[in-house]
Motif scaffolding. Structure first.
Motif, mmCIF file in Angstrom:
data_model
loop_
_atom_site.group_PDB
_atom_site.id
_atom_site.type_symbol
_atom_site.label_atom_id
_atom_site.label_comp_id
_atom_site.label_asym_id
_atom_site.label_seq_id
_atom_site.Cartn_x
_atom_site.Cartn_y
_atom_site.Cartn_z
ATOM 1 N N LEU A 291 0.829 -1.202 0.000
ATOM 2 C CA LEU A 291 0.000 0.000 0.000
ATOM 3 C C LEU A 291 0.863 1.251 0.000
ATOM 4 C CD1 LEU A 291 -2.734 -0.902 2.660
ATOM 5 C CD2 LEU A 291 -2.893 -1.129 0.186
ATOM 6 N N ARG A 292 0.301 2.326 -0.546
ATOM 7 C CA ARG A 292 0.936 3.638 -0.450
ATOM 8 C C ARG A 292 -0.140 4.703 -0.299
ATOM 9 N NH1 ARG A 292 2.890 5.208 -6.668
ATOM 10 N NH2 ARG A 292 0.778 5.442 -7.539
ATOM 11 N N ALA A 293 0.224 5.798 0.354
ATOM 12 C CA ALA A 293 -0.677 6.939 0.534
ATOM 13 C C ALA A 293 -0.072 8.141 -0.164
ATOM 14 C CB ALA A 293 -0.884 7.228 2.016
ATOM 15 N N ARG A 294 -0.896 8.876 -0.880
ATOM 16 C CA ARG A 294 -0.420 10.060 -1.599
ATOM 17 C C ARG A 294 -1.536 11.100 -1.674
ATOM 18 N NH1 ARG A 294 -1.925 9.828 -7.206
ATOM 19 N NH2 ARG A 294 -3.039 7.879 -7.687
ATOM 20 N N ASN A 295 -1.157 12.290 -2.098
ATOM 21 C CA ASN A 295 -2.105 13.405 -2.262
ATOM 22 C C ASN A 295 -2.907 13.660 -0.984
ATOM 23 O OD1 ASN A 295 -1.251 13.544 -4.933
ATOM 24 N ND2 ASN A 295 -2.952 12.317 -5.707
#
Length: 444
Positions: A291-295
């Motif tokens: 998983l990744r989190a952005r914006n």
């Protein structure tokens, strides 16, 4: 001159740190395969072919090769390591258990397969991960669940999908398919205090680990019942992954292709080894569950702007984009159990983010307490990489011009104040204008 030298040294150290760390995604597919015997390339060719078809770049080396190394010029030259060399007592070249541990600390992934003989190097590395293999020459024995092709020692056991971990990210469709697994190897036990370990496949209630050559048990078995681990995985705090399988034959062509017939006459035209082996490898090598989190954005609900600070009782909106890495591409994450906390020492607000095609959003009111707060997302679920995000903001009290002119709850105090003023006025009026009549003199 001295200042420029310090700057130059700092840039060199930064470059070394950057190059010596591995990416946490599964986009890099350089794999080092260490073998006890290079003949394993033929006996396990189906497994290796599947990895090549998935785009992995396999480099085969003998485990005792004197030129063996995984770091060159301060940079890791492999992203994943497959250890199909269980009997190796000592690795060749510059590779040892400590180097493997450093590789995992840098974000690398390792898949280990065992057998009835486990070398000191594998034992030491497994111990660092919280896994303990049984003694040499021991094997998993099950007198009630074995294949008809067993040699009489009941070490070719049939493991059922009922004892499989119920996470499709790690095991794929193996549990749903219901195919039994062939296993011939050594049992493992895990550190019960290590919360990072997961038991993927365990033995049945009638299984145990002992020396099959002994006619009678002279001491208590190393593992008993469902505490006998056949497959276990570890996801470290830096999201590096390590897989342990007690059977090297589990990945062999024979176990992939053979039909299964247990001693209870239960038949299956194919074993589930291939599906589970590939699903496990995909997970360990981060082809799934990343998983990744952005914006990340937060702003006022009314005017959609992000101020330098928030004020108590502001209505704000927080949103973030979550992506999941699935087989070489990023796709929107569809989970609905991600929570957001608005924390000042302790959480003042905890709410579940609404997922709209990977765009997670929450709407809440700032607490009536000013201070330094953080938007915190701490997402940890079985099969997924741990995702932690913290964004700091400050919350100010109301300015003197922002308070209400008249507070409804203070009306009794307003009335009492004005009543005292009226009372004082009336008292003053009476005192000033009241005159007592003069007393009349007494007449004798």
């Amino acid at each position: 001159m001295a200042q420029s030298s310090f700057l130059y040294i700092g840039l060199i150290l930064l470059a070394i740190h950057w190059s010596s760390s591995l990416n946490i995604e599964g986009s890099s597919k350089r794999v080092l395969v260490l073998l006890d015997n290079l003949a394993l390339r033929e006996s396990h060719s189906f497994y290796f072919k599947q990895l090549k078809d998935r785009g992995f770049e396999l480099t085969y080396r003998s485990s005792d090769d004197s030129s063996l190394q995984i770091v060159k010029y301060g940079e890791y030259i492999y992203d994943h390591i497959i250890l199909f060399a269980p009997a190796t007592k000592e690795f060749g070249g510059r590779l040892d258990a400590e180097t493997l541990t450093e590789f995992v600390d840098a974000g690398g992934n390792v898949l280990v397969a065992g057998s009835n003989l486990i070398g000191d190097a594998i034992r030491e590395f497994a111990g660092e991960c919280g896994i303990e293999f049984a003694d040499d020459k021991n094997a998993v024995i099950d007198h009630l669940n074995y294949d008809v092709n067993d040699d009489g020692q009941h070490t070719l056991i049939v493991a059922t999908p009922d004892n499989l971990l119920g996470s499709e990210l790690i095991t794929g469709q193996s549990k749903r398919a219901g195919l039994p697994f062939l296993f011939r190897g050594i049992g493992m036990s895990s550190d019960s205090e290590n919360s990072l370990l997961l038991d993927v496949l365990t033995g049945s209630s009638s299984s145990y680990t002992a020396n099959p050559d002994q006619q009678t048990l002279t001491e208590y078995p190393a593992t008993v019942g469902k505490r006998t681990l056949l497959i276990s995985v570890l996801q470290a705090r830096n999201n590096a992954r390590v897989g342990f399988v007690g059977s090297l034959d589990f990945f062999s062509n024979d176990f992939f292709q053979n039909s299964v017939q247990s001693n209870t006459d239960k038949k299956s035209t194919k074993s589930g080894n291939e599906d589970l082996a590939l699903a496990l490898t995909d997970w360990v090598f981060k082809q799934r569950g990343v998983l990744r989190a952005r914006n990340i954005r937060h702003y006022l609900k009314d005017d959609k702007t992000t101020p330098s600070y928030y004020t108590i009782r502001n209505d704000i909106i927080f949103n973030v984009q979550f992506d999941e890495f699935v087989y070489d591409k990023w796709v929107p994450f569809n989970g609905t159990d991600v929570q957001l906390e608005f924390v000042r020492i302790d959480p003042f607000v905890r709410t579940t983010l609404k997922n709209k095609g990977g765009q997670l959003e929450a709407n809440f009111r700032v607490p009536d307490t000013y201070g330094i707060y953080k938007f915190i997302i701490d997402y940890s679920r079985i099969g997924y990489t741990n995702l932690y995000s913290a964004t700091q903001v400050s919350v100010h009290p109301l300015r003197h011009t922002e308070y209400e002119r008249f507070i409804t709850s203070a009306y009794p105090y307003y009335i009492s104040s004005f009543s005292m003023m009226v009372g004082a006025f009336l008292l003053s009026f009476i005192v000033l204008y009241h005159r007592d009549e003069p007393s009349k003199p007494k007449v004798e």
